[in-house]
Write a protein that holds these residues in place. Structure first.
Motif, PDB file in Angstrom:
ATOM      1  N   GLN A 147     -36.559  23.014  36.307  1.00 57.97           N
ATOM      2  CA  GLN A 147     -36.813  22.337  35.041  1.00 57.97           C
ATOM      3  C   GLN A 147     -35.569  21.567  34.572  1.00 57.97           C
ATOM      4  N   THR A 148     -35.718  20.875  33.458  1.00 55.81           N
ATOM      5  CA  THR A 148     -34.613  20.127  32.866  1.00 55.81           C
ATOM      6  C   THR A 148     -34.017  20.935  31.732  1.00 55.81           C
ATOM      7  N   LEU A 149     -32.730  21.261  31.836  1.00 55.85           N
ATOM      8  CA  LEU A 149     -32.045  22.027  30.806  1.00 55.85           C
ATOM      9  C   LEU A 149     -31.115  21.118  30.009  1.00 55.85           C
ATOM     10  N   ILE A 150     -31.028  21.384  28.716  1.00 53.64           N
ATOM     11  CA  ILE A 150     -30.022  20.733  27.877  1.00 53.64           C
ATOM     12  C   ILE A 150     -29.031  21.811  27.466  1.00 53.64           C
ATOM     13  N   THR A 151     -27.759  21.579  27.753  1.00 59.94           N
ATOM     14  CA  THR A 151     -26.703  22.553  27.490  1.00 59.94           C
ATOM     15  C   THR A 151     -25.632  21.930  26.589  1.00 59.94           C
ATOM     16  N   THR A 152     -24.644  22.740  26.265  1.00 59.15           N
ATOM     17  CA  THR A 152     -23.470  22.245  25.546  1.00 59.15           C
ATOM     18  C   THR A 152     -22.445  21.734  26.554  1.00 59.15           C
ATOM     19  N   ASP A 153     -21.333  21.205  26.035  1.00 61.01           N
ATOM     20  CA  ASP A 153     -20.215  20.866  26.929  1.00 61.01           C
ATOM     21  C   ASP A 153     -19.163  21.967  26.917  1.00 61.01           C
ATOM     22  N   GLY A 154     -19.534  23.134  26.370  1.00 60.66           N
ATOM     23  CA  GLY A 154     -18.634  24.284  26.377  1.00 60.66           C
ATOM     24  C   GLY A 154     -17.693  24.374  25.195  1.00 60.66           C
ATOM     25  N   THR A 155     -17.725  23.388  24.296  1.00 60.79           N
ATOM     26  CA  THR A 155     -16.792  23.414  23.164  1.00 60.79           C
ATOM     27  C   THR A 155     -17.494  23.613  21.826  1.00 60.79           C
ATOM     28  N   THR A 156     -18.817  23.539  21.801  1.00 56.50           N
ATOM     29  CA  THR A 156     -19.595  23.698  20.573  1.00 56.50           C
ATOM     30  C   THR A 156     -20.847  24.493  20.880  1.00 56.50           C
ATOM     31  N   LEU A 157     -21.587  24.866  19.831  1.00 63.31           N
ATOM     32  CA  LEU A 157     -22.950  25.323  20.062  1.00 63.31           C
ATOM     33  C   LEU A 157     -23.824  24.104  20.316  1.00 63.31           C
ATOM     34  N   LEU A 158     -25.104  24.326  20.616  1.00 62.16           N
ATOM     35  CA  LEU A 158     -26.005  23.207  20.873  1.00 62.16           C
ATOM     36  C   LEU A 158     -26.805  22.829  19.620  1.00 62.16           C
ATOM     37  N   GLY A 159     -27.306  23.833  18.924  1.00 67.58           N
ATOM     38  CA  GLY A 159     -28.117  23.563  17.733  1.00 67.58           C
ATOM     39  C   GLY A 159     -29.605  23.626  17.987  1.00 67.58           C
ATOM     40  N   ALA A 160     -30.016  24.166  19.146  1.00 66.51           N
ATOM     41  CA  ALA A 160     -31.452  24.356  19.388  1.00 66.51           C
ATOM     42  C   ALA A 160     -32.047  25.295  18.346  1.00 66.51           C
ATOM     43  N   ASP A 161     -31.214  26.124  17.775  1.00 64.25           N
ATOM     44  CA  ASP A 161     -31.575  26.972  16.638  1.00 64.25           C
ATOM     45  C   ASP A 161     -31.147  26.256  15.357  1.00 64.25           C
ATOM     46  N   ASP A 162     -32.015  25.467  14.716  1.00 62.28           N
ATOM     47  CA  ASP A 162     -33.436  25.396  15.018  1.00 62.28           C
ATOM     48  C   ASP A 162     -33.877  23.935  15.130  1.00 62.28           C
ATOM     49  N   LYS A 163     -33.010  23.109  15.699  1.00 66.34           N
ATOM     50  CA  LYS A 163     -33.375  21.702  15.831  1.00 66.34           C
ATOM     51  C   LYS A 163     -34.399  21.493  16.942  1.00 66.34           C
ATOM     52  N   ALA A 164     -34.520  22.490  17.829  1.00 62.61           N
ATOM     53  CA  ALA A 164     -35.630  22.454  18.781  1.00 62.61           C
ATOM     54  C   ALA A 164     -36.943  22.601  18.025  1.00 62.61           C
ATOM     55  N   GLY A 165     -36.970  23.513  17.042  1.00 66.92           N
ATOM     56  CA  GLY A 165     -38.170  23.695  16.244  1.00 66.92           C
ATOM     57  C   GLY A 165     -38.556  22.444  15.484  1.00 66.92           C
ATOM     58  N   ILE A 166     -37.566  21.767  14.909  1.00 68.23           N
ATOM     59  CA  ILE A 166     -37.853  20.522  14.188  1.00 68.23           C
ATOM     60  C   ILE A 166     -38.384  19.469  15.159  1.00 68.23           C
ATOM     61  N   THR A 167     -37.761  19.358  16.320  1.00 61.45           N
ATOM     62  CA  THR A 167     -38.221  18.415  17.346  1.00 61.45           C
ATOM     63  C   THR A 167     -39.690  18.642  17.669  1.00 61.45           C
ATOM     64  N   GLU A 168     -40.061  19.896  17.827  1.00 61.21           N
ATOM     65  CA  GLU A 168     -41.428  20.238  18.217  1.00 61.21           C
ATOM     66  C   GLU A 168     -42.433  19.931  17.107  1.00 61.21           C
ATOM     67  N   ILE A 169     -42.062  20.243  15.882  1.00 60.69           N
ATOM     68  CA  ILE A 169     -42.980  19.982  14.765  1.00 60.69           C
ATOM     69  C   ILE A 169     -43.188  18.486  14.577  1.00 60.69           C
ATOM     70  N   VAL A 170     -42.093  17.720  14.561  1.00 62.44           N
ATOM     71  CA  VAL A 170     -42.227  16.267  14.385  1.00 62.44           C
ATOM     72  C   VAL A 170     -43.011  15.663  15.547  1.00 62.44           C
ATOM     73  N   SER A 171     -42.725  16.116  16.761  1.00 59.32           N
ATOM     74  CA  SER A 171     -43.419  15.577  17.941  1.00 59.32           C
ATOM     75  C   SER A 171     -44.903  15.916  17.910  1.00 59.32           C
TER      76      SER A 171
END
Length: 415
Positions: free
Chosen positions: A127-151
């Motif tokens: 599958q396709t993964l989206i990760t950080t560059d190791g210096t920050t968090l990613l923010g999937a909590d909970d911008k993944a949720g917002i992405t899904e609702i808007v989509s």
């Protein structure tokens, strides 16, 4: 897939870290940046009644496209990110056709996301993964949720042949500091029930969560020249250490799972004269939760008793405050809302993973405010740190679950 990736990245690259030490709502001014962006995007895709209030709570409506009565269903996510790890200057990395091996997030700092340590990664091979560059968090909590609702809303708007009742969406600030639902206007939202899109791995469906309390324990001391301190000095840092050592050593997050509760020391800040210990208390069982709070108070009382004669007043002050409660009590009486979500997943060939949340969501508080609101997966893993990642396919599936819930609800209530 690319549309979801682009939308998600447009959200996570906006810094929305919340601040527990602020008394404003939202707790940080920068949360307005994404909030205002979301308002414009909701309007652009065709949502109606798009509003944002003085505290940055966003609501919008997708009108019903059927002529029979259908309960109003809501979907909720939060746009802040945790203050536990920096969310500034997020630079997502996209790993296509993940091969099941190590992912070097940051070569210079030797930061590696490895399935040897994070075994869940292996279920997303190919599958396709989206990760950080190791210096920050990613923010999937909970911008993944917002992405899904808007989509999902965009998909329903563009595909009117899919029949559904009225849908309400809500986006909140400050969830990560426990205040996401505090100023949520449930009456204005007007939904019969809702779902937070704030879970982790694909298939998660949760309607049980911790009962939660936070404690601030203040230790007083007396500073005296160390050369002449015998019988006079009281080192508040040592008192704090004594307190922490008295907590059950195996009842901590790193040694518990499932329904097991814990005590979690989150911060210690001190000097000889004054030390502050902050901790959180968690348990799914209400009686055990109350017993845990009492345990903290008893330890504080024992130290006070020991030092009362020397210090002359309580030397430890324990301030314990409840944060939220187990939503199970409010969801079980309307269990059909779980049945609908479970059926939606099964019809999409997703295996439902019904398990207790070892944490909380806005839905915990909303359930006690009159909006029963269980939690559905958003797809991310390893939240709140540099090893956070999200499979794009999981975000796609979560989007499909939202659409399917809307469709099933309309069918179920058709006569």
């Amino acid at each position: 897939m690319q549309h979801i990736i682009d939308r998600f990245i447009s959200y996570v690259t906006v810094d929305t870290e919340s601040d527990p030490n602020s008394d404003t709502t939202p707790s940080t001014e920068k949360q307005w940046n994404l909030a205002n962006q979301l308002v414009e995007e909701l309007k652009a895709i065709g949502m109606e009644d798009v509003t944002i209030d003085e505290n940055a709570y966003i609501m919008a409506t997708l009108p019903s496209n059927v002529d029979h009565d259908v309960p109003v269903v809501g979907f909720v996510s939060h746009f802040d990110t945790t203050p536990d790890f920096t969310g500034a200057n997020v630079k997502p990395k996209i790993i296509k056709n993940y091969d099941g091996g190590d992912i070097v997030l940051n070569e210079e700092q030797n930061i590696v996301l490895s399935p040897t340590y994070f075994k869940d990664m292996l279920q997303y091979k190919g599958q396709t993964l989206i990760t950080t560059d190791g210096t920050t968090l990613l923010g999937a909590d909970d911008k993944a949720g917002i992405t899904e609702i808007v989509s999902a809303m965009e998909y329903l708007i563009n595909n009117p042949q899919i029949k559904h009742g009225k849908i309400r969406v809500g986006f909140t600030p400050d969830e990560e500091i426990g205040r996401g639902a505090h100023k949520f206007d449930v009456a204005k939202f007007g939904a019969d029930w809702g779902y937070t899109m704030d879970g982790s791995q694909i298939g998660e469906l949760e309607y049980e969560n911790f009962n939660a309390a936070g404690a601030k324990i203040t230790f007083k001391g007396k500073s005296v020249h160390p050369g002449y301190a015998k019988g006079k000095m009281i080192n508040s840092m040592l008192l704090a250490s004594k307190f922490v050592a008295a907590l059950p050593e195996n009842e901590v997050p790193e040694r518990t799972s499932g329904y097991e509760g814990f005590y979690h020391v989150t911060n210690i800040d001190g000097s000889i004269e004054k030390t502050m210990v902050q901790l959180i208390i968690r348990d799914h069982d209400r009686e055990k939760f109350e017993a845990r709070k009492e345990k903290v108070a008893q330890i504080a009382d024992a130290i006070n008793d020991e030092y009362m004669e020397q210090f002359g007043e309580p030397i430890v002050i324990a301030d314990i405050k409840d944060q939220y409660y187990n939503m199970k009590e409010k969801v079980v009486p309307v269990f059909h809302i779980i049945d609908i979500a479970e059926r939606a997943m099964k019809e999409l060939d997703i295996k439902p993973l019904i398990k207790p949340i070892r944490g909380g969501t806005d839905g915990c508080q909303l359930s006690y405010m009159g909006l029963p609101c269980p939690n559905i997966f958003a797809g991310g893993h390893n939240f709140h740190g540099k090893y956070e990642y999200v499979p794009v396919e999981s975000m796609q599936k979560a989007t499909e679950v939202i659409v399917k819930i809307a469709e099933l609800t309309a069918k179920i209530y058709n006569g």
